[in-house]
Design a protein around this motif. Structure first.
Motif, short mmCIF file in Angstrom:
data_model
loop_
_atom_site.label_atom_id
_atom_site.label_comp_id
_atom_site.label_asym_id
_atom_site.label_seq_id
_atom_site.Cartn_x
_atom_site.Cartn_y
_atom_site.Cartn_z
N PRO A 405 0.81 -1.22 0.00
CA PRO A 405 0.00 0.00 0.00
C PRO A 405 0.85 1.27 0.00
O PRO A 405 0.45 2.28 -0.59
CB PRO A 405 -0.83 -0.12 1.29
CG PRO A 405 -0.90 -1.60 1.54
CD PRO A 405 0.45 -2.12 1.12
N PHE A 409 0.72 4.31 -2.74
CA PHE A 409 0.60 5.72 -2.38
C PHE A 409 1.70 6.54 -3.05
O PHE A 409 1.45 7.63 -3.58
CB PHE A 409 0.67 5.88 -0.86
CG PHE A 409 0.85 7.31 -0.42
CD1 PHE A 409 -0.21 8.20 -0.43
CD2 PHE A 409 2.10 7.77 -0.01
CE1 PHE A 409 -0.03 9.52 -0.03
CE2 PHE A 409 2.29 9.08 0.38
CZ PHE A 409 1.22 9.96 0.37
N GLU A 523 -5.49 -4.59 11.67
CA GLU A 523 -6.60 -3.67 11.55
C GLU A 523 -7.78 -4.14 12.40
O GLU A 523 -8.15 -5.31 12.38
CB GLU A 523 -7.04 -3.57 10.08
CG GLU A 523 -8.11 -2.53 9.86
CD GLU A 523 -8.45 -2.38 8.38
OE1 GLU A 523 -9.39 -1.65 8.08
OE2 GLU A 523 -7.77 -3.01 7.56
N SER A 553 -9.46 3.92 11.56
CA SER A 553 -9.19 3.99 10.12
C SER A 553 -8.09 2.99 9.80
O SER A 553 -7.45 2.46 10.70
CB SER A 553 -8.74 5.40 9.73
OG SER A 553 -7.57 5.77 10.43
N THR A 554 -7.89 2.73 8.53
CA THR A 554 -6.87 1.76 8.15
C THR A 554 -5.50 2.31 8.49
O THR A 554 -5.27 3.53 8.44
CB THR A 554 -6.94 1.45 6.65
OG1 THR A 554 -6.53 2.61 5.92
CG2 THR A 554 -8.34 1.04 6.24
N TYR A 556 -2.95 2.19 6.71
CA TYR A 556 -2.33 2.77 5.52
C TYR A 556 -2.79 4.19 5.28
O TYR A 556 -2.02 5.03 4.82
CB TYR A 556 -2.63 1.87 4.31
CG TYR A 556 -2.19 0.45 4.55
CD1 TYR A 556 -0.84 0.13 4.70
CD2 TYR A 556 -3.12 -0.58 4.68
CE1 TYR A 556 -0.43 -1.17 4.94
CE2 TYR A 556 -2.72 -1.88 4.92
CZ TYR A 556 -1.37 -2.16 5.06
OH TYR A 556 -0.97 -3.45 5.31
N SER A 557 -4.03 4.49 5.58
CA SER A 557 -4.49 5.87 5.43
C SER A 557 -3.83 6.76 6.48
O SER A 557 -3.50 7.92 6.22
CB SER A 557 -6.01 5.95 5.54
OG SER A 557 -6.45 5.54 6.83
N GLU A 558 -3.64 6.21 7.67
CA GLU A 558 -2.94 6.97 8.71
C GLU A 558 -1.50 7.24 8.32
O GLU A 558 -0.97 8.34 8.55
CB GLU A 558 -2.99 6.21 10.04
CG GLU A 558 -4.38 6.08 10.64
CD GLU A 558 -4.36 5.30 11.94
OE1 GLU A 558 -3.25 5.02 12.44
OE2 GLU A 558 -5.44 4.97 12.45
N SER A 560 -0.36 7.43 5.23
CA SER A 560 -0.38 8.43 4.16
C SER A 560 -0.53 9.84 4.73
O SER A 560 0.14 10.78 4.28
CB SER A 560 -1.55 8.14 3.20
OG SER A 560 -1.42 6.85 2.64
N ASP A 561 -1.40 9.97 5.73
CA ASP A 561 -1.57 11.28 6.37
C ASP A 561 -0.29 11.74 7.05
O ASP A 561 0.08 12.92 6.99
CB ASP A 561 -2.70 11.22 7.40
CG ASP A 561 -4.07 11.02 6.77
OD1 ASP A 561 -4.19 11.29 5.55
OD2 ASP A 561 -4.99 10.57 7.47
N ARG A 564 2.21 12.95 4.38
CA ARG A 564 1.84 14.28 3.88
C ARG A 564 2.18 15.36 4.91
O ARG A 564 2.66 16.45 4.57
CB ARG A 564 0.34 14.31 3.56
CG ARG A 564 -0.05 13.46 2.37
CD ARG A 564 -1.49 13.75 1.96
NE ARG A 564 -1.93 12.89 0.87
CZ ARG A 564 -2.62 11.76 1.05
NH1 ARG A 564 -2.95 11.36 2.28
NH2 ARG A 564 -2.97 11.04 0.00
#
Length: 584
Positions: A405, A409, A523, A553-554, A556-558, A560-561, A564
């Motif tokens: 993942p 990204f 998860e 949340s997943t 992977y989204s964490e 990614s955040d 960023r």
């Protein structure tokens, strides 16, 4: 090696090297993982391997361990050498680039006990980032280079390499390829070494550096040249041509022709042709040539000079061979090392003339070259089967890799990404196309520091320990704009799963902004007390109290955040991304 053999053992080329090390009284063995030397090093790490030459009362004991950096490995081996202990360093071809600094200096500075570097080359690039020929380091460092053909010569060259190293007071290189490991044969095992090995001679300090170099060329290098010319490791294969050569020397070709009837003209042509075509080869390519010469149609008319010691080249022996053969094919892997030195004679063909391909040599390549031997230059057709095979053979990221993942990204981001020569390099081609550039093991951080805007460096924890930490030190001290993603799987996944040192505390001492993100937390499952999910090095909680937060949340989204967020900050930031390698 003039002693009588004490026994004969059937083994492959790498097992022969293992036996030679045991019989050479080597005390220290250091390896840096990489194809193809990893499997050789594993022989020394096995506790059930026999350490004793049963035909000699001397018992061999040694220390063997992995390291993460080739320069450090050679420097440790040099320390063992000057204290009178024989040492062995095993690296792959790109590792020679790193250890070349102390190698070149040690040659004129001199050493003590024998020190051998086994360099594993990768013709065909089966497990490397490039194709490189370690024989050239013999010219650069001015050291002896052995390139053994088969198990027996592998054993003999390594035994001789330790003796020669102590005679010239300099390291010796022994080049191997994966082909040697696959080659089976009988090895004539010799009595184990029992001599006292020399210590470093401090009298060399009487000479200045310039004088050391002059001393080397006036005293030492001539010894190497004599070794190359006189060793029986460099010789023409014994065939029936020897009888014909003796007849030509005794009568002369003109007398033979005069005494021969017209009906026997074909035999005369055969006699003349015996010394018309010659082949010079070294290393595993010699075995390939011998395989071809055993086929019908190739048994007569060719003479084959096999070189197991390739630096210095035996120029006198090669010169005589060139005179006795009208055309000479040089068969070698990977680069035209021998060919470059002798092509000025005018009757030499090989890679430079298109007769043979660069890199790996196959039997069909030698056959093609011999079929076109009378041509000065050749345009070898591209083999579509081999090309298609290489496309299918490309290694890809494991389907269950925890970092997949992350690569997806990185593909979608508009940020430049520097990768490293770990697993991340496999994400560079399509379909992932996550990493933009990748040059060397440990290079990602320094490369990313050169980007015009703040970019991302993806580096494995092994590559960080190898040399990446130096780039990070420079980035932090000079204030470069870079985000470093350390893929912390705790193993060298590309080279056999060797353990990697924990560097988090060291990095925290270098870089103020260090975070940890754990992908191994499943998860939907609560994080256990004391288990890291996402934390800063200052101890400030980014989520709720660590160890009690249920993920909403997943991961992977964490992640990614978090990436960023760090890209918006000035200076150098590091994120350790923990993920267990599914392979080890």
């Amino acid at each position: 090696m003039k002693e009588e053999a004490v026994c004969e053992i059937a083994c492959n080329g790498f097992e022969a090297l293992h036996l030679a090390v045991i019989d050479s009284d080597v005390a220290l063995i250091i390896g840096v993982p990489g194809y193809p030397v990893t499997s050789l090093m594993e022989l020394f790490l096995k506790t059930d391997m026999p350490l004793t030459n049963t035909h000699n009362t001397h018992k061999s004991t040694y220390r063997a361990n992995w390291l993460t950096n080739e320069k450090v490995a050679l420097e440790i081996a040099l320390g063992a050498s000057v204290s009178g202990r024989r040492a062995l360093v095993l690296v792959k071809h790109v590792g020679m680039n790193l250890l070349s600094d102390p190698l070149i200096t040690s040659v004129t500075h001199t050493i003590g006990a024998g020190l051998v570097i086994i360099a594993g080359d990768d013709p065909g690039v089966k497990g490397s980032q490039n194709e490189q020929d370690s024989r050239w380091y013999g010219r650069i460092a001015e050291v002896a280079v052995f390139d053994p053909v088969n198990p027996d010569t592998a054993y003999r060259t390594l035994r001789r390499a330790y003796e020669l190293s102590e005679e010239i007071r300099a390291p010796v290189i022994l080049r191997v390829t994966a082909g040697l490991e696959k080659t089976e044969g009988k090895v004539r095992r010799l009595p184990a070494s029992s001599a006292v090995h020399p210590l470093f001679d401090r009298s060399i300090w009487r000479l200045r550096m310039m004088e050391k170099h002059q001393h080397f060329h006036s005293k030492v290098y001539p010894m190497l040249e004599a070794e190359a010319e006189n060793t029986d490791l460099n010789k023409v294969t014994e065939e029936i041509e020897e009888e014909i050569e003796e007849e030509i020397e005794e009568k002369g070709i003109e007398e033979i022709e005069a005494d021969t009837q017209t009906s026997e003209q074909k035999e005369v042509e055969r006699i003349k042709g015996v010394k018309r075509i010659g082949i010079i080869s070294s290393g595993f390519a010699s075995s390939v040539v011998e395989t071809v010469l055993k086929k019908p149609g190739y048994s007569h008319g060719f003479s084959h000079l096999i070189l197991n010691l390739v630096n210095p080249l035996p120029l006198q022996k090669i010169g005589n061979f060139l005179k006795n053969n009208r055309r000479v094919l040089v068969a070698e892997e990977s680069e035209p090392f021998i060919e470059e030195h002798i092509r000025i004679s005018g009757n030499v063909c090989g890679k430079k003339t298109g007769h043979l391909p660069y890199g790996q040599i196959m039997p069909e390549d030698v056959e093609f070259a011999l079929e076109h031997i009378e041509e000065d230059t050749v345009s070898s057709p591209v083999d579509p089967i081999r090309t298609e095979f290489r496309k299918k053979d490309r290694a890809a990221i494991c389907e269950d890799c925890p970092y997949l993942p992350l690569y997806h990204f990185l593909r979608t981001s508009d940020i430049q990404v520097a990768g490293d020569m770990g697993c991340s390099v496999r994400s560079a081609p399509e379909p992932l196309a996550a990493v933009d550039v990748s040059f060397a093991l440990g290079s990602a951080i320094s490369v990313a520091c050169g980007f015009e805007k703040k970019g991302i460096a993806v580096i494995g924890d092994f590559a960080l320990a190898h040399s990446g930490i130096l780039g990070l030190l420079n980035a932090a001290s000079e204030g470069y704009e870079v985000l470093v993603l350390v893929l912390q799987n705790e193993v060298a996944a590309m080279t056999g799963g060797q353990k990697v040192p924990e560097l988090k505390k060291v990095i925290e001492a270098i870089v103020p902004d260090v975070s940890v993100f754990n992908l191994d937390v499943e998860e939907g499952k609560e994080v256990q007390d004391g288990e890291e999910k996402r934390e800063g090095n200052t101890g400030k909680e980014i989520e709720k109290e660590m160890g009690k937060e249920v993920k909403k949340s997943t991961p992977y989204s964490e992640l990614s955040d978090l990436i960023r967020e760090k890209l918006t900050l000035p200076g150098t930031s590091v994120i350790f991304i923990k993920g267990k390698c599914r392979k080890y």
